[in-house]
Design a protein around this motif. Structure first.
Motif, mmCIF file in Angstrom:
data_model
loop_
_atom_site.group_PDB
_atom_site.id
_atom_site.type_symbol
_atom_site.label_atom_id
_atom_site.label_comp_id
_atom_site.label_asym_id
_atom_site.label_seq_id
_atom_site.Cartn_x
_atom_site.Cartn_y
_atom_site.Cartn_z
ATOM 1 N N ASN A 90 0.867 -1.039 0.031
ATOM 2 C CA ASN A 90 -0.062 0.149 0.084
ATOM 3 C C ASN A 90 0.772 1.306 -0.053
ATOM 4 O O ASN A 90 1.945 1.333 0.556
ATOM 5 N N ARG A 92 1.977 4.769 1.478
ATOM 6 C CA ARG A 92 1.591 5.334 2.812
ATOM 7 C C ARG A 92 2.338 6.635 2.852
ATOM 8 O O ARG A 92 3.323 6.767 2.185
ATOM 9 N N TYR A 94 3.035 10.394 5.544
ATOM 10 C CA TYR A 94 2.990 10.662 6.761
ATOM 11 C C TYR A 94 3.370 12.118 6.912
ATOM 12 O O TYR A 94 4.103 12.587 5.994
#
Length: 231
Positions: A90, A92, A94
């Motif tokens: 996946n 991701r 942040y």
């Protein structure tokens, strides 16, 4: 007639339930708990590598586009290798903070590749390191090899368990025995090779090289434990 049948059936269920409870509450004497184990080292015939695309910046959409571009590049290189299996992870993202304020974004996506042809896979890793970073590399037996050896070890462990029962039997007054319960557990050990972050930096295509690897072996273990009653 129907009422008589219902009464008889209810009585049967009551008798059966009482019998089961009585059996479960039965106190067993002369019970010995035993364990036997069998293990062997088997060659690791499969290599697995996890690589990642990582980007950081102030524009989240630009980062996503760059990651997608690099991952598509990687998949186009991987696809022609028939001996290599791959799957992507996946995406991701942040936030990057500076004094509790979001100053940018960090994002990544992983791809996992594995093969029994380690020469092909190490060469592929060398190419992919031009844009991707190696996160993890490990070696393991294939599922087919593991299953074959586990089945053989179960045979060995059961023989060892029976041998221990016979040893105990020599010191018991009661000649007969029964196995009350038996558990069979399998396991393996073979730690992965992990790369430190300093060694994960991407390389220029001209300087990317294949990693030197040694597949080694894994230890396969089968444990048989159970309770035996002498009577």
């Amino acid at each position: 007639m129907t009422s008589i049948f219902r009464i008889a059936f209810a009585a049967f269920l009551l008798f059966f339930s009482v019998g089961v409870l009585a059996h479960e509450d039965e106190t067993l004497f002369n019970v010995v708990h035993l364990q036997a184990q069998s293990e062997r080292e088997i060659p690791n015939d499969e290599m697995l590598v996890v690589l990642a695309v990582e980007q950081e910046g102030s524009d989240a959409s630009r980062i996503a586009a760059d990651i997608n571009k690099d991952m598509q590049w990687a998949l186009e290189i991987i696809k022609p290798r028939d001996a290599v299996e791959s799957k992507t992870g996946n995406y991701r993202t942040y936030p990057v903070y500076n004094k509790q304020t979001i100053t940018g974004w960090r994002a990544s996506q992983q791809v996992e590749i594995k093969s029994q042809d380690m020469a092909v896979l190490t060469g592929l890793v060398g190419e992919l390191q031009a844009r991707l970073q190696v996160k993890q590399m490990n070696f393991r037996p294939t599922d087919a090899a593991r299953k074959q050896h586990e089945n053989e070890l179960i045979e060995d462990a059961m023989v060892a368990f029976r041998e221990r029962v016979e040893i105990i039997k020599k010191h018991m007054k009661n000649a007969d025995y029964r196995i009350v319960n038996l558990n069979i557990n399998t396991g393996s050990s073979g730690p992965p090779i992990l790369y430190e972050r300093a060694a994960m930096k991407t390389m220029d295509l001209d300087t990317a090289v294949s990693p030197a690897v040694e597949a080694g072996s894994s230890k396969i273990t089968v444990t048989v434990n159970g309770s035996v009653q002498f009577f």
